[in-house]
Design a protein around this motif. Structure first.
Motif, PDB file in Angstrom:
ATOM      1  N   LEU A 183       8.904   5.151  -2.187  1.00  0.00           N
ATOM      2  CA  LEU A 183       8.211   6.238  -1.500  1.00  0.00           C
ATOM      3  C   LEU A 183       7.855   7.348  -2.481  1.00  0.00           C
ATOM      4  N   THR A 184       8.768   7.677  -3.369  1.00  0.00           N
ATOM      5  CA  THR A 184       8.499   8.705  -4.378  1.00  0.00           C
ATOM      6  C   THR A 184       7.333   8.298  -5.272  1.00  0.00           C
ATOM      7  N   ALA A 185       7.255   7.003  -5.602  1.00  0.00           N
ATOM      8  CA  ALA A 185       6.198   6.508  -6.488  1.00  0.00           C
ATOM      9  C   ALA A 185       4.809   6.601  -5.859  1.00  0.00           C
ATOM     10  N   THR A 186       4.732   6.694  -4.530  1.00  0.00           N
ATOM     11  CA  THR A 186       3.409   6.822  -3.887  1.00  0.00           C
ATOM     12  C   THR A 186       2.777   8.178  -4.168  1.00  0.00           C
ATOM     13  N   GLY A 187       3.588   9.174  -4.563  1.00  0.00           N
ATOM     14  CA  GLY A 187       3.043  10.504  -4.790  1.00  0.00           C
ATOM     15  C   GLY A 187       2.493  11.149  -3.531  1.00  0.00           C
ATOM     16  N   GLY A 188       2.925  10.649  -2.382  1.00  0.00           N
ATOM     17  CA  GLY A 188       2.448  11.201  -1.116  1.00  0.00           C
ATOM     18  C   GLY A 188       1.202  10.541  -0.570  1.00  0.00           C
ATOM     19  N   ASP A 189       0.623   9.594  -1.314  1.00  0.00           N
ATOM     20  CA  ASP A 189      -0.592   8.907  -0.863  1.00  0.00           C
ATOM     21  C   ASP A 189      -0.209   7.719   0.010  1.00  0.00           C
ATOM     22  N   LEU A 190       0.178   7.994   1.234  1.00  0.00           N
ATOM     23  CA  LEU A 190       0.657   6.940   2.124  1.00  0.00           C
ATOM     24  C   LEU A 190      -0.461   6.007   2.569  1.00  0.00           C
ATOM     25  N   ASP A 191      -1.690   6.482   2.563  1.00  0.00           N
ATOM     26  CA  ASP A 191      -2.809   5.637   2.980  1.00  0.00           C
ATOM     27  C   ASP A 191      -3.068   4.498   2.000  1.00  0.00           C
ATOM     28  N   ALA A 192      -2.510   4.601   0.795  1.00  0.00           N
ATOM     29  CA  ALA A 192      -2.677   3.526  -0.191  1.00  0.00           C
ATOM     30  C   ALA A 192      -1.742   2.360   0.076  1.00  0.00           C
ATOM     31  N   LEU A 193      -0.782   2.542   0.970  1.00  0.00           N
ATOM     32  CA  LEU A 193       0.158   1.464   1.283  1.00  0.00           C
ATOM     33  C   LEU A 193      -0.515   0.375   2.109  1.00  0.00           C
ATOM     34  N   ARG A 194       0.071  -0.813   2.085  1.00  0.00           N
ATOM     35  CA  ARG A 194      -0.470  -1.934   2.851  1.00  0.00           C
ATOM     36  C   ARG A 194      -0.235  -1.736   4.350  1.00  0.00           C
ATOM     37  N   PRO A 195      -1.103  -2.339   5.165  1.00  0.00           N
ATOM     38  CA  PRO A 195      -0.888  -2.239   6.616  1.00  0.00           C
ATOM     39  C   PRO A 195       0.370  -2.974   7.042  1.00  0.00           C
ATOM     40  N   ALA A 196       0.878  -2.623   8.213  1.00  0.00           N
ATOM     41  CA  ALA A 196       2.145  -3.175   8.690  1.00  0.00           C
ATOM     42  C   ALA A 196       2.101  -4.681   8.886  1.00  0.00           C
ATOM     43  N   ASP A 197       0.910  -5.233   9.082  1.00  0.00           N
ATOM     44  CA  ASP A 197       0.783  -6.678   9.289  1.00  0.00           C
ATOM     45  C   ASP A 197       0.337  -7.405   8.026  1.00  0.00           C
ATOM     46  N   ALA A 198       0.533  -6.796   6.849  1.00  0.00           N
ATOM     47  CA  ALA A 198       0.143  -7.425   5.595  1.00  0.00           C
ATOM     48  C   ALA A 198       0.855  -8.759   5.410  1.00  0.00           C
ATOM     49  N   GLU A 199       0.164  -9.686   4.772  1.00  0.00           N
ATOM     50  CA  GLU A 199       0.730 -11.012   4.503  1.00  0.00           C
ATOM     51  C   GLU A 199       2.023 -10.884   3.720  1.00  0.00           C
TER      52      GLU A 199
END
Length: 205
Positions: A183-199
């Protein structure tokens, strides 16, 4: 760096057997052919896989639980987590269930935070950590805890404090350590994370 990624691969195996199978996990013993042609024995834990939830509230605090873990003789601060022990269950649904059962919470937003193997040299366990935000209290009655869950403690801790405690060697649970640092490594850019249904190739359902 497009070439830096893990690749699925399977070497030749012979004499595979399962000398022990417990309620949830087992031990697999196999002869694996090495690149020089020599057959080497590999024993490892069979595991159904797990999910965990890094639940982040509107104040930037992480929902944590403290629970006794007998193999290491410690009470560990952890994230809500559980086994993928229902055949065919969607990992997201399992994570939502664990958040409800262990913390009586629900979340409006879910994303995949990180996937990892807990101990790939000795176990086939794969873990997916979800990031859950827009938290609120769950509806209905609380889940009836049993066993070691009867003594679960909960706390909401600022992410920065958890990072400090991890780096100081005060916190050791792998899902908490991995989740908080990811979470710290995202730098707060949560929208860059994969969707909850990612493969999730390690644990398709």
């Amino acid at each position: 760096m497009a070439g830096i990624h893990d690749v699925a691969e399977e070497w030749d195996v012979r004499d595979g057997r399962t000398p022990f199978r417990g309620k949830v996990t087992g031990v697999r013993s196999e002869q694996v052919r090495m690149p020089d042609g020599v057959w080497a024995q590999r024993d490892y834990q069979l595991h159904p896989g797990s999910v965990a939830v890094l639940a982040l509230d509107e104040q930037g605090r992480v929902l944590t639980l403290r629970q006794y873990r007998h193999p290491v003789r410690h009470r560990l601060w952890e994230l809500p987590a559980g086994l993928l022990d229902v055949p065919g269950e969607n990992p997201l649904h399992a994570a939502q269930r664990e958040l409800f059962e262990e913390a009586h919470c629900k979340a409006g937003q879910w994303r995949v935070l990180v996937d990892f193997f807990t101990s790939p040299g000795g176990s086939d366990e794969a873990v997916r950590i979800f990031l859950a935000t827009d938290l609120s209290e769950a509806d209905g009655e609380r889940y009836a805890a049993h066993g070691e869950e009867l003594e679960i403690e909960t706390a909401r801790v600022p992410r920065e404090d958890l990072v400090r405690l991890v780096l100081a060697g005060e916190l050791h649970n792998p899902t908490l350590v991995t989740g908080v640092l990811a979470l710290t490594a995202t730098g707060g850019d949560l929208d860059a994370l994969r969707p909850a249904d990612a493969e999730w190739p390690a644990r398709p359902y």
